[in-house]
Scaffold this motif. Structure first.
Motif, PDB file in Angstrom:
ATOM      1  N   LYS A 160      41.439  28.657  16.285  1.00  0.00           N
ATOM      2  CA  LYS A 160      41.756  28.705  17.713  1.00  0.00           C
ATOM      3  C   LYS A 160      41.356  27.396  18.389  1.00  0.00           C
ATOM      4  CE  LYS A 160      41.118  33.718  18.183  1.00  0.00           C
ATOM      5  NZ  LYS A 160      40.305  34.787  18.807  1.00  0.00           N
ATOM      6  N   LEU A 161      40.170  26.910  18.043  1.00  0.00           N
ATOM      7  CA  LEU A 161      39.714  25.645  18.615  1.00  0.00           C
ATOM      8  C   LEU A 161      40.645  24.507  18.237  1.00  0.00           C
ATOM      9  CD1 LEU A 161      37.537  23.908  20.035  1.00  0.00           C
ATOM     10  CD2 LEU A 161      36.350  23.791  17.846  1.00  0.00           C
ATOM     11  N   LEU A 162      41.063  24.462  16.975  1.00  0.00           N
ATOM     12  CA  LEU A 162      41.959  23.388  16.518  1.00  0.00           C
ATOM     13  C   LEU A 162      43.297  23.432  17.258  1.00  0.00           C
ATOM     14  CD1 LEU A 162      42.432  22.216  12.895  1.00  0.00           C
ATOM     15  CD2 LEU A 162      44.440  22.806  14.223  1.00  0.00           C
ATOM     16  N   ILE A 163      43.878  24.624  17.385  1.00  0.00           N
ATOM     17  CA  ILE A 163      45.182  24.747  18.061  1.00  0.00           C
ATOM     18  C   ILE A 163      45.069  24.344  19.529  1.00  0.00           C
ATOM     19  CG2 ILE A 163      46.983  26.371  18.743  1.00  0.00           C
ATOM     20  CD1 ILE A 163      46.376  27.961  16.217  1.00  0.00           C
ATOM     21  N   TYR A 164      44.011  24.799  20.189  1.00  0.00           N
ATOM     22  CA  TYR A 164      43.848  24.464  21.607  1.00  0.00           C
ATOM     23  C   TYR A 164      43.670  22.954  21.804  1.00  0.00           C
ATOM     24  CZ  TYR A 164      41.630  23.921  26.150  1.00  0.00           C
ATOM     25  OH  TYR A 164      41.319  23.501  27.409  1.00  0.00           O
ATOM     26  N   GLU A 165      42.827  22.331  20.994  1.00  0.00           N
ATOM     27  CA  GLU A 165      42.563  20.905  21.165  1.00  0.00           C
ATOM     28  C   GLU A 165      43.814  20.072  20.888  1.00  0.00           C
ATOM     29  OE1 GLU A 165      40.032  19.541  22.407  1.00  0.00           O
ATOM     30  OE2 GLU A 165      38.515  21.104  22.386  1.00  0.00           O
ATOM     31  N   HIS A 166      44.580  20.447  19.890  1.00  0.00           N
ATOM     32  CA  HIS A 166      45.823  19.715  19.611  1.00  0.00           C
ATOM     33  C   HIS A 166      46.820  19.908  20.750  1.00  0.00           C
ATOM     34  CE1 HIS A 166      45.828  17.905  15.507  1.00  0.00           C
ATOM     35  NE2 HIS A 166      44.720  18.613  15.414  1.00  0.00           N
ATOM     36  N   ALA A 167      46.841  21.085  21.344  1.00  0.00           N
ATOM     37  CA  ALA A 167      47.726  21.302  22.488  1.00  0.00           C
ATOM     38  C   ALA A 167      47.331  20.436  23.674  1.00  0.00           C
ATOM     39  CB  ALA A 167      47.709  22.777  22.885  1.00  0.00           C
ATOM     40  N   GLN A 168      46.059  20.070  23.772  1.00  0.00           N
ATOM     41  CA  GLN A 168      45.583  19.199  24.843  1.00  0.00           C
ATOM     42  C   GLN A 168      45.668  17.721  24.473  1.00  0.00           C
ATOM     43  OE1 GLN A 168      44.762  20.540  27.818  1.00  0.00           O
ATOM     44  NE2 GLN A 168      45.296  22.509  26.887  1.00  0.00           N
ATOM     45  N   GLY A 169      46.184  17.414  23.276  1.00  0.00           N
ATOM     46  CA  GLY A 169      46.295  16.024  22.845  1.00  0.00           C
ATOM     47  C   GLY A 169      44.988  15.432  22.350  1.00  0.00           C
ATOM     48  N   ARG A 170      44.034  16.280  22.012  1.00  0.00           N
ATOM     49  CA  ARG A 170      42.732  15.812  21.524  1.00  0.00           C
ATOM     50  C   ARG A 170      42.670  16.128  20.036  1.00  0.00           C
ATOM     51  NH1 ARG A 170      39.198  15.222  25.848  1.00  0.00           N
ATOM     52  NH2 ARG A 170      37.358  15.840  24.661  1.00  0.00           N
TER      53      ARG A 170
END
Length: 264
Positions: free
Chosen positions: A36-46
């Motif tokens: 979940k953390l990985l998907i969220y951060e990639h969605a934010q461009g991080r």
């Protein structure tokens, strides 16, 4: 946030991801929460785990998403490498779920050409001559360190270090008869270059990185020599970012010239 949580909890089959753990040692952090953390951060461009680690400590929304766990920065880097071979399978599950929910027909696709900054500095671009020189210095320092046996002195259990009395000495005044210190005893010459690591392990990792950069630069010089004379670059213009030698140079969305990747 809630879409990412629902997608991970209800739609994705994480059996393949869980099978990558050996089942030995201490209990790991829950892989579904890290995903979940990985998907969220990639969605934010991080895309860098060091950025995720900062959000784990400071971002309240991220803390809600991952139930307040606090994985270390090393754990985040290892999880990124663990998930990388499984991205295609996980992406296919997302596409199948979207088709089943009739959000898309899946009849056509598109490639995202967004540029992602590489993990390398745009201010430290090195040419082949500099890489060769630094690699030679690293080889010499590593050879010197490996030639000296690392045998620390042993102490017995009852042995106590002797007490040394410090004598107060006044600093002698500088007179005309004082001779200047010899160049061989100056500490500046014995110190390694600023780019070089402080430990033997760090220098070996640097050596591997510089060897990789050297091979890439030599290949680019050979490709440049095969070009037409009017299309060739000058040798000093062919450079790499030592942090990520594979990354290409170009203009990102902010029109900044830097090493980057085309995210697709």
């Amino acid at each position: 946030m809630r879409l990412i949580a629902r997608l991970t909890d209800e739609e994705l089959n994480l059996g393949v991801l869980r099978c990558t753990y050996s089942g030995r040692g201490s209990l790991p952090h829950r892989p579904d929460l890290l995903l979940k953390l990985l998907i969220y951060e990639h969605a934010q461009g991080r895309v860098q785990p060091v950025q995720w680690f900062k959000d784990v400590k400071e971002n309240k929304a991220v803390q809600w998403l991952i139930f307040g766990i606090e994985p270390s920065q090393t754990t985040l880097y290892e999880f990124r490498d663990r998930v990388q071979p499984l991205l295609e399978e996980l992406n296919q599950q997302v596409v199948r779920a979207a088709i089943d929910e009739e959000r898309t027909s899946g009849s056509c696709g598109a490639l995202d050409g967004t540029f992602v900054a590489a993990n390398a500095s745009r201010h430290r671009l090195l040419k082949l001559e500099t890489v060769d020189k630094r690699l030679e210095q690293l080889e010499e320092e590593i050879a010197k360190a490996e030639a000296i046996p690392n045998t620390p002195p042993t102490k017995t259990a009852n042995e106590t270090p002797p007490t040394i009395k410090k004598r107060s000495r006044k600093k002698p005044r500088s007179t005309a008869t004082n001779l200047p210190s010899s160049p061989a005893s100056s500490p500046a010459e014995t110190e390694p270059p600023l780019f070089m690591g402080k430990t033997l392990r760090g220098r070996k990792r640097q050596r591997d990185q510089y060897r990789r950069a050297q091979a890439i630069l030599r290949d680019r010089h050979k490709a440049n020599a095969r070009r037409r004379k009017d299309k060739r670059k000058k040798g000093e213009k062919i450079r790499v970012a030592i942090g990520d030698p594979v990354a290409k140079f170009g203009l990102d969305k902010l029109r900044t010239y830097r090493p980057l990747y085309n995210k697709r």
